[in-house]
Every structure is written in C-alpha cells, then in structure tokens.
Write a protein that holds these residues in place. Structure first.
Motif: not given
Length: 192
Positions: A149-164, A166-176
């Motif tokens: 996946x790619x982070x849902x933040x339009x200003x962010x360009x980070x990818x991540x592997x969705x190991x959740x 539900x397979x619905x993770x949206x953010x590279x980092x929930x904390x940021x």
C-alpha cells in the motif's frame, strides 16, 4: 524509521520521513538504513561510513547501484499499488544485484519461530543490497497478493506492507500521518 514491514519496502522508503516527498538517500543514510535493518552490524556500518574517503570509486559505484535499485523499487511498487503492470526495466536493478551476489538461503530464529533469510557471501561490497534485492524479488513475484500500500496522506510518499488482520491499513505510521489526518479532520469539522 522502518515503517514498511518488509525489507525492500523500507529500502524503497529510505530516507523515511512520513509526510515528506521522497528523495535520494545520502551515503550516510544508506549505511544507517543497513544498520537499522540489521543487514550489517554496527561495526561493519562504522567501517562503511569511511568508504567514501578510503575508496571513493567503490562508494560511488555502490551508491549509484543503490539509488538505481531504490528508484526501480519505487516505480515497481507504485505500479503494484495502482494494480498496473511492473515494467521489465524497473526490475532490472533487482536482477542485476541478484546476478552478482553469491550466497544461500538459511533458516534463522525469528522470535518463537523461524524465518528464511538470504545469507550473502561477504567477499566484497556488492553483497550489501543482496537481501534487499531478494526481498524485492519476492514481493514483485507475489504481485497483487503482496498487500503493498501507499500512505493515504497525499503529502506522504511512503509505501508499507499491510499486515493488519483486516487488510485496511491506510497510514505509513498512525502516530504521524494518521494522527495528522485525524487532527486536520477534527479541525475542519469543528471550525478550529
């Protein structure tokens, strides 16, 4: 900061700064990544930091190869996220490293279980990105099943592997990035 969930994803994100556009990493940032991802030991990392001064040609060659690999991964992963075809020229850098690297697969401890890890021969410096290339090859071969996946933040360009689960993770980092979005949404709803 390793948010990607897989070695190749973290490498494609290097240097990882959530909410900031991607740029090419410096030599120091590459060595820091190799240490943080445990591809090299801190002692080996310290030795690598001095390579641009002791052997500038080798350092330049490695940095160029790493940047080609990273760019190919970013293009490949972007296509995978968009459900598009991955072009052969994008995986060329992965294959280049896989061809020059000698080594073998080995089972290594992973908490209570085991994981399959590529163990490169350390005769030279060409092996540095062998584990990254192997991780990338596995993900590209997985195709749509890779849960990339790619982070849902339009200003962010980070990818991540969705190991959740539900397979619905949206953010590279929930904390940021996730938190930024929630704060922004709250402010819009409440007029603050």
């Amino acid at each position: 900061m390793l948010f990607g969930g897989r070695l190749a994803v973290d490498f494609a994100n290097t240097p990882s700064c959530p909410g900031i556009a991607a740029r090419e990493p410096s030599w120091e940032e590459l060595v820091t990544f190799l240490e943080a991802s445990q591809v090299v030991s801190p002692e080996r990392g310290a030795n690598l930091l001095g390579l641009p001064e002791s052997d500038p040609q080798s350092a330049a060659k490695i940095l160029s190869r790493a940047n080609r690999l990273r760019e190919g991964l970013r293009k490949s992963f972007g296509a995978m996220v968009r459900k598009e075809r991955v072009a052969a020229e994008w995986v060329g850098a992965v294959n280049e490293i896989l061809r020059i690297t000698e080594g073998h697969d080995e089972l290594t401890p992973n908490g209570a279980g085991w994981k399959l890890e590529f163990m490169a021969r350390e005769g030279g410096v060409d092996w540095l990105f062998a584990a990254v290339a192997r991780s990338a090859a596995e993900m590209i071969a997985e195709g749509a099943q890779a849960r990339l996946r790619m982070c849902a933040n339009p200003a962010c360009s980070l990818f991540f592997f969705d190991a959740s689960s539900t397979h619905r993770r949206r953010w590279c980092s929930m904390a940021i990035c996730g938190n930024r979005n929630k704060v922004s949404s709250f402010a819009k709803r409440h007029g603050t």
